[in-house]
Scaffold this motif. Structure first.
Motif, PDB file in Angstrom:
ATOM      1  N   GLU A  94       0.839  -1.199   0.000  1.00  0.00           N
ATOM      2  CA  GLU A  94       0.000   0.000   0.000  1.00  0.00           C
ATOM      3  C   GLU A  94       0.874   1.250   0.000  1.00  0.00           C
ATOM      4  O   GLU A  94       0.600   2.221  -0.707  1.00  0.00           O
ATOM      5  CB  GLU A  94      -0.931  -0.019   1.234  1.00  0.00           C
ATOM      6  N   GLU A  95       1.941   1.222   0.793  1.00  0.00           N
ATOM      7  CA  GLU A  95       2.836   2.376   0.862  1.00  0.00           C
ATOM      8  C   GLU A  95       3.474   2.649  -0.506  1.00  0.00           C
ATOM      9  O   GLU A  95       3.594   3.809  -0.915  1.00  0.00           O
ATOM     10  CB  GLU A  95       3.928   2.139   1.922  1.00  0.00           C
ATOM     11  N   ASP A  98       0.962   4.327  -2.731  1.00  0.00           N
ATOM     12  CA  ASP A  98       0.704   5.680  -2.248  1.00  0.00           C
ATOM     13  C   ASP A  98       1.856   6.626  -2.593  1.00  0.00           C
ATOM     14  O   ASP A  98       1.629   7.769  -2.985  1.00  0.00           O
ATOM     15  CB  ASP A  98       0.497   5.631  -0.729  1.00  0.00           C
ATOM     16  N   LEU A 102       1.720  10.034  -4.576  1.00  0.00           N
ATOM     17  CA  LEU A 102       2.084  11.217  -3.788  1.00  0.00           C
ATOM     18  C   LEU A 102       3.253  11.984  -4.412  1.00  0.00           C
ATOM     19  O   LEU A 102       3.272  13.205  -4.448  1.00  0.00           O
ATOM     20  CB  LEU A 102       2.469  10.743  -2.380  1.00  0.00           C
ATOM     21  N   TYR A 103       4.251  11.245  -4.878  1.00  0.00           N
ATOM     22  CA  TYR A 103       5.454  11.879  -5.424  1.00  0.00           C
ATOM     23  C   TYR A 103       5.300  12.225  -6.901  1.00  0.00           C
ATOM     24  O   TYR A 103       6.247  12.716  -7.521  1.00  0.00           O
ATOM     25  CB  TYR A 103       6.675  10.970  -5.235  1.00  0.00           C
TER      26      TYR A 103
ATOM     27  N   ARG B 158       3.221  11.655   5.500  1.00  0.00           N
ATOM     28  CA  ARG B 158       3.285  11.507   4.043  1.00  0.00           C
ATOM     29  C   ARG B 158       3.144  12.867   3.339  1.00  0.00           C
ATOM     30  O   ARG B 158       3.813  13.118   2.339  1.00  0.00           O
ATOM     31  CB  ARG B 158       2.213  10.525   3.556  1.00  0.00           C
ATOM     32  N   ALA B 162       5.905  14.689   0.768  1.00  0.00           N
ATOM     33  CA  ALA B 162       5.572  15.258  -0.541  1.00  0.00           C
ATOM     34  C   ALA B 162       6.003  16.727  -0.604  1.00  0.00           C
ATOM     35  O   ALA B 162       6.559  17.174  -1.609  1.00  0.00           O
ATOM     36  CB  ALA B 162       4.074  15.118  -0.807  1.00  0.00           C
ATOM     37  N   PHE B 165       9.782  16.942  -0.980  1.00  0.00           N
ATOM     38  CA  PHE B 165      10.277  16.529  -2.285  1.00  0.00           C
ATOM     39  C   PHE B 165       9.837  17.467  -3.405  1.00  0.00           C
ATOM     40  O   PHE B 165      10.501  17.573  -4.422  1.00  0.00           O
ATOM     41  CB  PHE B 165       9.814  15.103  -2.603  1.00  0.00           C
ATOM     42  N   ASN B 166       8.691  18.083  -3.226  1.00  0.00           N
ATOM     43  CA  ASN B 166       8.194  18.934  -4.308  1.00  0.00           C
ATOM     44  C   ASN B 166       8.277  20.415  -3.972  1.00  0.00           C
ATOM     45  O   ASN B 166       7.737  21.244  -4.687  1.00  0.00           O
ATOM     46  CB  ASN B 166       6.746  18.541  -4.662  1.00  0.00           C
TER      47      ASN B 166
END
Lengths: 206, 206, 206
Positions: A94-95, A98, A102-103, B158, B162, B165-166
């Motif tokens: 799942e990670e 995700d 997300l990235y 999480r 993000a 990183f962004n």
């Protein structure tokens, strides 16, 4: 009529089979992720989260059964470990999904496909092995093969890291991708630990 | 006079309460860290290290008690797990403070405040729950709430990644900050594991 | 003639001594790695992999013995933990060497030498302690010293990270080196866990 000494056995076996089937569904979602566009990835992420929640429920049911049972079909610690590890695998898968969403990863490196294929094969073997825990038959090949797959996953993972680091990627991109390939490697490790736990259970009973 | 079947019980309960109080102190030091200047951070780091050493002493006392007791109030493995997890939480919190000082972080991203608030709330609930282990009362709400907090921590974590990183940060800065937010997330996970262990203990006794 | 109540004892002690000797060989290969040229590194990597496979065989032998023995010289969970931890140390050391080769590291930062020296010292102490498990003599100094070494390793590791992050290295280079120094730190942690497990065993028997 056979006298049943261990009346709680049945539900443990069924719960482990359900947990492994759920892991198998997760591995298929991972496969779908490859080549999916951004919108589809989001939708796969939602199905993966649902599968992970279903997994949590099974894990919780096993722990509840374990804690309230006086007699268990095999050692309590092995039941605990097996359930925790199957739960870990779902969490890692799942990670991974995700993080890809997300990235906003554009393209996954080629080697990720190999990682996911190995996970898919390990998931099939695990789902096929769980129902055989009941009579402890034909489990030898299962754990030998999963150990072999983990070695293969390890090779793929290390080659992927070398590729990421020496491939002219931008540093931030390397960090994102490394986190994803690392979590997939953790899933492969957890499959091996499941197989080793099954071996432990069988050896104790033999 | 009531006959005491388990003479060693008392000290285990007291030791767990002390360990959880210590974790609560640690979480307050984390809160102080936010907005502190460089000199104050160093001083907070020293108090955190002292708290962590105090925690080590309690953990060691629990293990010694466990290994030399013939009768324990609940399963040995659960006592071992509970003590180890409370010890882990202190280690993670100490590591977070140390990294902020060591890496000379200018400003922590906004989300770190949310992470630390969640840890503070989990620490309060845990410190309030430990003394109730003795009569196993009202622990249901505790573990449900800590599980909810961990899900919240996970979302915050999480989103933070993000952001890192962004967010146009420099790569080296991202690496430093990622290590810090990851170790805070590990602390949140460990609080959940403490709650799950408490649930296990209660279910076995019921 | 002394009556032997625990006929299986001998092989456990011998297997643990063999596992620790193997770890000691691994730590010597790590030492050889420092200052070795590219071709020699590849060759050291091959010898390290052979040592790791030898370690796997010993671990497997201990698990098999454990699962098929009715009586064990000390608690099953402690035997399991001890064998797993010694196996982990070999895995971490093998991974470190492999990463140095794989990432084509030009020069290891100065602090890595200190890390490897600490590991070498911990390996010597562990190899000397394992044969003393039989009569549980003189193990106090061993675990105190290994705990001290781990604290030292921890200091070295954190200073190394600060150096990497603030030393003007290129981001990708930092990531590669961080992975290597982290895995060496994991090896140091595992030595401490071995020592703590030995302490547990001794306290239970006393």
């Amino acid at each position: 009529m056979r006298f049943r000494l261990k009346p709680k056995e049945t539900s443990f076996y069924e719960l482990f089979a359900t947990a492994a089937d759920n892991v198998l569904s997760g591995s298929k979602l991972l496969m779908e992720l490859l080549g999916a566009d951004a919108a589809t990835r989001v939708e796969i992420g939602e199905r993966m989260r649902a599968a992970e929640h279903a997994g949590d429920d099974v894990t919780h049911a096993i722990f509840h059964e374990l804690n309230s049972s006086f007699v268990t079909p095999f050692d309590r610690e092995d039941i605990y470990r097996l359930a925790s590890l199957l739960d870990d695998i779902m969490d890692f898968m799942e990670e991974a999904v995700d993080l890809v969403v997300l990235y906003e990863i554009d393209e996954l490196p080629k080697g990720v496909e190999s990682q996911i294929e190995v996970l898919g094969r390990a998931a099939e073997l695990t789902a096929a092995a769980m129902p055989r825990l009941r009579d402890m038959r034909d489990l030898n090949e299962y754990w030998i093969e999963v150990n072999r797959l983990e070695n293969q996953a390890d090779q793929v993972h290390r080659k992927l890291l070398a590729q990421l680091f020496n491939g002219g990627f931008e540093a931030i991109e390397v960090m994102k991708l490394k986190q994803i390939v690392d979590v997939l490697e953790e899933a492969a490790d957890a499959f091996e630990s499941v197989a080793n736990t099954v071996e432990t259970i069988v050896v104790k009973e033999s």
